[in-house]
Design a protein around this motif. Sequence first.
Motif, PDB file in Angstrom:
ATOM      1  N   LEU A   9       0.814  -1.211   0.000  1.00  0.00           N
ATOM      2  CA  LEU A   9       0.000   0.000   0.000  1.00  0.00           C
ATOM      3  C   LEU A   9       0.853   1.269   0.000  1.00  0.00           C
ATOM      4  O   LEU A   9       0.414   2.327   0.462  1.00  0.00           O
ATOM      5  CB  LEU A   9      -0.966   0.013   1.199  1.00  0.00           C
ATOM      6  CG  LEU A   9      -2.035  -1.082   1.235  1.00  0.00           C
ATOM      7  CD1 LEU A   9      -2.793  -1.069   2.551  1.00  0.00           C
ATOM      8  CD2 LEU A   9      -3.017  -0.933   0.066  1.00  0.00           C
ATOM      9  N   ALA A  28      -6.806  -2.340   3.419  1.00  0.00           N
ATOM     10  CA  ALA A  28      -6.725  -2.960   2.088  1.00  0.00           C
ATOM     11  C   ALA A  28      -8.104  -3.320   1.545  1.00  0.00           C
ATOM     12  O   ALA A  28      -8.317  -3.310   0.331  1.00  0.00           O
ATOM     13  CB  ALA A  28      -5.844  -4.206   2.149  1.00  0.00           C
ATOM     14  N   TYR A  29      -9.044  -3.640   2.448  1.00  0.00           N
ATOM     15  CA  TYR A  29     -10.383  -4.039   2.029  1.00  0.00           C
ATOM     16  C   TYR A  29     -11.402  -2.921   2.147  1.00  0.00           C
ATOM     17  O   TYR A  29     -12.597  -3.179   2.289  1.00  0.00           O
ATOM     18  CB  TYR A  29     -10.841  -5.260   2.834  1.00  0.00           C
ATOM     19  CG  TYR A  29     -10.226  -6.545   2.361  1.00  0.00           C
ATOM     20  CD1 TYR A  29     -10.702  -7.187   1.229  1.00  0.00           C
ATOM     21  CD2 TYR A  29      -9.159  -7.119   3.059  1.00  0.00           C
ATOM     22  CE1 TYR A  29     -10.130  -8.375   0.788  1.00  0.00           C
ATOM     23  CE2 TYR A  29      -8.580  -8.300   2.620  1.00  0.00           C
ATOM     24  CZ  TYR A  29      -9.073  -8.925   1.500  1.00  0.00           C
ATOM     25  OH  TYR A  29      -8.507 -10.090   1.058  1.00  0.00           O
ATOM     26  N   GLU A  43     -12.352  -1.400  -0.237  1.00  0.00           N
ATOM     27  CA  GLU A  43     -13.187  -1.927  -1.310  1.00  0.00           C
ATOM     28  C   GLU A  43     -12.758  -3.372  -1.522  1.00  0.00           C
ATOM     29  O   GLU A  43     -11.577  -3.640  -1.759  1.00  0.00           O
ATOM     30  CB  GLU A  43     -13.007  -1.130  -2.603  1.00  0.00           C
ATOM     31  CG  GLU A  43     -13.521   0.293  -2.501  1.00  0.00           C
ATOM     32  CD  GLU A  43     -13.448   1.021  -3.822  1.00  0.00           C
ATOM     33  OE1 GLU A  43     -13.086   0.383  -4.835  1.00  0.00           O
ATOM     34  OE2 GLU A  43     -13.754   2.222  -3.831  1.00  0.00           O
ATOM     35  N   ASN A  82     -10.468  -4.935  -5.682  1.00  0.00           N
ATOM     36  CA  ASN A  82      -9.543  -3.822  -5.837  1.00  0.00           C
ATOM     37  C   ASN A  82      -9.622  -3.195  -7.222  1.00  0.00           C
ATOM     38  O   ASN A  82      -9.954  -3.849  -8.212  1.00  0.00           O
ATOM     39  CB  ASN A  82      -8.104  -4.257  -5.488  1.00  0.00           C
ATOM     40  CG  ASN A  82      -7.498  -5.146  -6.546  1.00  0.00           C
ATOM     41  OD1 ASN A  82      -7.070  -4.676  -7.594  1.00  0.00           O
ATOM     42  ND2 ASN A  82      -7.451  -6.452  -6.276  1.00  0.00           N
ATOM     43  N   SER A  98      -7.503  -2.282  -9.346  1.00  0.00           N
ATOM     44  CA  SER A  98      -6.594  -2.733 -10.407  1.00  0.00           C
ATOM     45  C   SER A  98      -6.967  -4.099 -10.977  1.00  0.00           C
ATOM     46  O   SER A  98      -6.285  -4.614 -11.860  1.00  0.00           O
ATOM     47  CB  SER A  98      -5.145  -2.768  -9.881  1.00  0.00           C
ATOM     48  OG  SER A  98      -5.022  -3.679  -8.805  1.00  0.00           O
ATOM     49  N   ASP A  99      -8.066  -4.700 -10.496  1.00  0.00           N
ATOM     50  CA  ASP A  99      -8.493  -6.006 -11.005  1.00  0.00           C
ATOM     51  C   ASP A  99      -9.263  -5.811 -12.308  1.00  0.00           C
ATOM     52  O   ASP A  99     -10.483  -6.027 -12.394  1.00  0.00           O
ATOM     53  CB  ASP A  99      -9.347  -6.740  -9.970  1.00  0.00           C
ATOM     54  CG  ASP A  99      -9.609  -8.194 -10.360  1.00  0.00           C
ATOM     55  OD1 ASP A  99      -9.100  -8.626 -11.425  1.00  0.00           O
ATOM     56  OD2 ASP A  99     -10.314  -8.888  -9.617  1.00  0.00           O
ATOM     57  N   TYR A 119      -2.228  -3.138  -3.638  1.00  0.00           N
ATOM     58  CA  TYR A 119      -3.527  -3.170  -2.958  1.00  0.00           C
ATOM     59  C   TYR A 119      -3.517  -3.978  -1.661  1.00  0.00           C
ATOM     60  O   TYR A 119      -4.456  -3.894  -0.871  1.00  0.00           O
ATOM     61  CB  TYR A 119      -4.625  -3.686  -3.894  1.00  0.00           C
ATOM     62  CG  TYR A 119      -4.290  -4.958  -4.636  1.00  0.00           C
ATOM     63  CD1 TYR A 119      -4.555  -6.198  -4.083  1.00  0.00           C
ATOM     64  CD2 TYR A 119      -3.733  -4.916  -5.907  1.00  0.00           C
ATOM     65  CE1 TYR A 119      -4.262  -7.365  -4.765  1.00  0.00           C
ATOM     66  CE2 TYR A 119      -3.450  -6.073  -6.613  1.00  0.00           C
ATOM     67  CZ  TYR A 119      -3.714  -7.291  -6.038  1.00  0.00           C
ATOM     68  OH  TYR A 119      -3.417  -8.441  -6.717  1.00  0.00           O
ATOM     69  N   GLN A 169      -3.941  -7.074  -0.551  1.00  0.00           N
ATOM     70  CA  GLN A 169      -4.877  -8.127  -0.148  1.00  0.00           C
ATOM     71  C   GLN A 169      -4.296  -9.531  -0.252  1.00  0.00           C
ATOM     72  O   GLN A 169      -4.839 -10.465   0.350  1.00  0.00           O
ATOM     73  CB  GLN A 169      -6.144  -8.037  -0.996  1.00  0.00           C
ATOM     74  CG  GLN A 169      -6.923  -6.750  -0.797  1.00  0.00           C
ATOM     75  CD  GLN A 169      -8.139  -6.673  -1.701  1.00  0.00           C
ATOM     76  OE1 GLN A 169      -8.408  -7.572  -2.496  1.00  0.00           O
ATOM     77  NE2 GLN A 169      -8.895  -5.593  -1.597  1.00  0.00           N
TER      78      GLN A 169
END
Length: 254
Positions: free
Chosen positions: A19, A46-47, A49, A52, A54-55, A179, A181
């Motif tokens: 991050l 991180a969550y 959202e 993420n 960038s997915d 991100y 996760q």
Amino acid sequence: MICKVCNQKAKQIFTAQILNKYDIKYFHCENCGFIQTEEPYWLNEAYAESINISDTGYMQRNLILSQKLTILLALFFDKNKVFLDYAGGYGVFVRMMRDIGFDFYWDDKYTANLFARGFEYNKQPIEAITTFESFEHFVNPLEEIEKMLMFSKNIIFSTELLPQPIPDPEAWWYYGLDYGQHISFYSFKTFQFIAKKYNLNYANLGCLHLLTEQKVSNLKLKILKFSKFGLHKFLQKQFKSKTWEDYLKMSTRK
């Protein structure tokens, strides 16, 4: 640090920045080949959202998986039984599989069900569980696997296997440093260990994996490659889409 898969000692192999602010230690277990981060105190951030930003492959991945799973479920499982998508995200995959004709249901503790509303899992007996891009998110992998095995002894999942030799943080995109996760990373050896622990069979299909009660021969699994040649379209003709049936059910629901 103790390995969360095999309970042996894991050795620190590098530090990476997550991050863009947290310097995090990564530990490798030579016994089972598993890599884990230090205890992930940053996950709430991180969550913010669950999916993420960038997915960008989210929709394409679900489309490709629906084609491969049509072949896999039609040929190697009882296609007329109930299936569960565990950690099912927005419900895209469940909706796609129901549109094909499979009786799929959704479950996810962290993400809103947008596309499969009304088809949340409700304790039905399960033929097989699917769970895609979730293993790398597990804080305690064995706990999550044991939860799934309470529903079914057949788990179909996707995650990227650790390359060999182990890549540096900047050399492998799947560490997901931007991100934060991805906290658990598995080798072929890790999944062999897990399969043996739970008396299951493990099969690797690239980024797609199987933990199953019954052994499926590697020769038969190669048929999945024919998804490129439209085998899934031929098999879909065996099914009746649930799209209209689901509409009628949801439109009369009170």
